[in-house]
Design an enzyme around this catalytic site. Structure first.
Site, PDB file in Angstrom:
ATOM      1  CG  ASP A  57       3.705 -36.816 -11.177  1.00 29.06           C
ATOM      2  OD1 ASP A  57       3.534 -35.714 -11.709  1.00 29.06           O
ATOM      3  OD2 ASP A  57       4.504 -37.021 -10.241  1.00 29.06           O
ATOM      4  CD  GLU A  94       8.509 -32.796 -11.753  1.00 26.37           C
ATOM      5  OE1 GLU A  94       9.659 -32.429 -12.094  1.00 26.37           O
ATOM      6  OE2 GLU A  94       8.315 -33.756 -10.981  1.00 26.37           O
ATOM      7  CD  GLU A  97       8.926 -31.759  -4.364  1.00 27.60           C
ATOM      8  OE1 GLU A  97       8.143 -32.046  -5.302  1.00 27.60           O
ATOM      9  OE2 GLU A  97       9.734 -32.574  -3.887  1.00 27.60           O
TER      10      GLU A  97
END
Ligand code: KIV
Length: 303
Positions: free
Chosen positions: A102, A134, A199
């Site tokens: 990540d 993201e 998510e």
């Protein structure tokens, strides 16, 4: 399925069966075959090794480590160097799963060139096989893909957008925002993303995106229709100190197990019940005899 075996023919310790490495193309093949993808976060050697040996397909060195491992309030504080440190530990443990790192907050929010340079570090210095970013950063995903770096996108509730979102809230709850989310997912896939984490989005929205996206969706709080599911390691095992979110299923209470084992150990130490004679090393017979003789001759004083 696209496969790569470890050089020298790596095999499972328990079965002796050759290990088939999971790759990004292998995930796409799993989607094509309708085979669910299991994913879990990972932060250190021992737990990653257990997860890999348990057959998890994708291990994400999530920036959630800021919270569950380092004790920060949110994911924002973790640095590239800290993420690299943990990615290396996970990489050393894993034989089969795809290792995804990540990218932490701030490491790809400036120029595409900066994002690319930071992503290269995860591949080159830590052995990651893909990076996750993201948000709908299509230009960056294209640049990473052009640089041969597989990318996993992450849309919906993106924890690095905590301050903008005003809290951890389920996203895409209106027709407009749901359609925007679908467009973003399609744009990421078009730019080369190998998978997209969804998510905190309504099940119906995730199901529609999953049906239309050419690459796998990995859901967390996004319902059962996603191509795969991911959970945070500490949530799965109840190693957090907060109530679980709605989407979390606790598969074991490792928190209670660890607490009770440590309390038991402390009591044993306090009662001199640990270590026992069997848990102690002993002098060989010959050395014991010469020590006794030396004591007798007054050379050594008894303790
Ligand atoms: O950091 C993380 O744990 C994540 C999730 C998708 C689980 O990004």
């Amino acid at each position: 399925m696209s496969v790569t075996n470890f050089p020298g023919g790596s095999s499972s310790a328990s079965t002796g069966i050759p290990i088939t490495k999971v790759t990004v193309p292998a995930l796409a093949e799993m989607k094509r075959q309708g085979k669910p993808i299991s994913a879990l976060t990972a932060y250190d050697y021992s737990s990653s090794r257990l997860a890999d040996e348990a057959g998890i397909d994708l291990l994400l060195v999530g920036d959630s480590l800021a919270m569950v491992v380092l004790g920060h309030e949110n994911t924002m504080a973790v640095t590239v160097d800290e993420m690299l440190h943990h990615t290396r530990a996970v990489r050393r443990a894993v034989r089969r799963a795809l290792v995804v790192a990540d990218m932490p907050f701030g490491s790809y929010h400036g120029t595409v060139a900066d994002g690319l340079a930071n992503a290269v570090r995860f591949i080159k210095e830590a052995g990651a096989e893909a990076v996750k970013i993201e948000g709908p950063r299509v230009e960056l995903v294209r640049a990473l893909t052009d640089a041969e770096i597989p990318v996993v996108g992450h849309l919906g509730l993106t924890p690095q957008s905590l301050h903008r979102m005003g809290g951890y809230r389920v996203q895409a709850r209106t027709a407009d925002t749901a359609l925007r989310l679908k467009d973003d997912a399609l744009a990421l896939a078009d730019a080369g993303a190998g998978a997209v984490v969804l998510e905190g989005v309504p099940r119906e929205v995730a199901a529609e995106i999953t049906a239309e996206l050419p690459v796998p969706t990995i859901g967390i709080g996004a319902g059962p229709e996603c191509d795969g599911q991911i959970l945070v390691f500490h949530d799965l095992l109840n190693l957090t100190f907060a109530p679980a979110a709605k989407f979390v299923r606790r598969y074991a209470d490792a928190g209670a197990l660890i607490r009770s084992a440590i309390e038991h150990y402390r009591q044993d130490v306090e009662h001199r019940a640990f270590p026992s004679d069997e848990e102690s090393y002993h002098l060989p017979e010959a050395a014991r005899k010469s020590m006794a003789a030396a004591h007798k001759a007054g050379i050594l004083r008894k303790a």
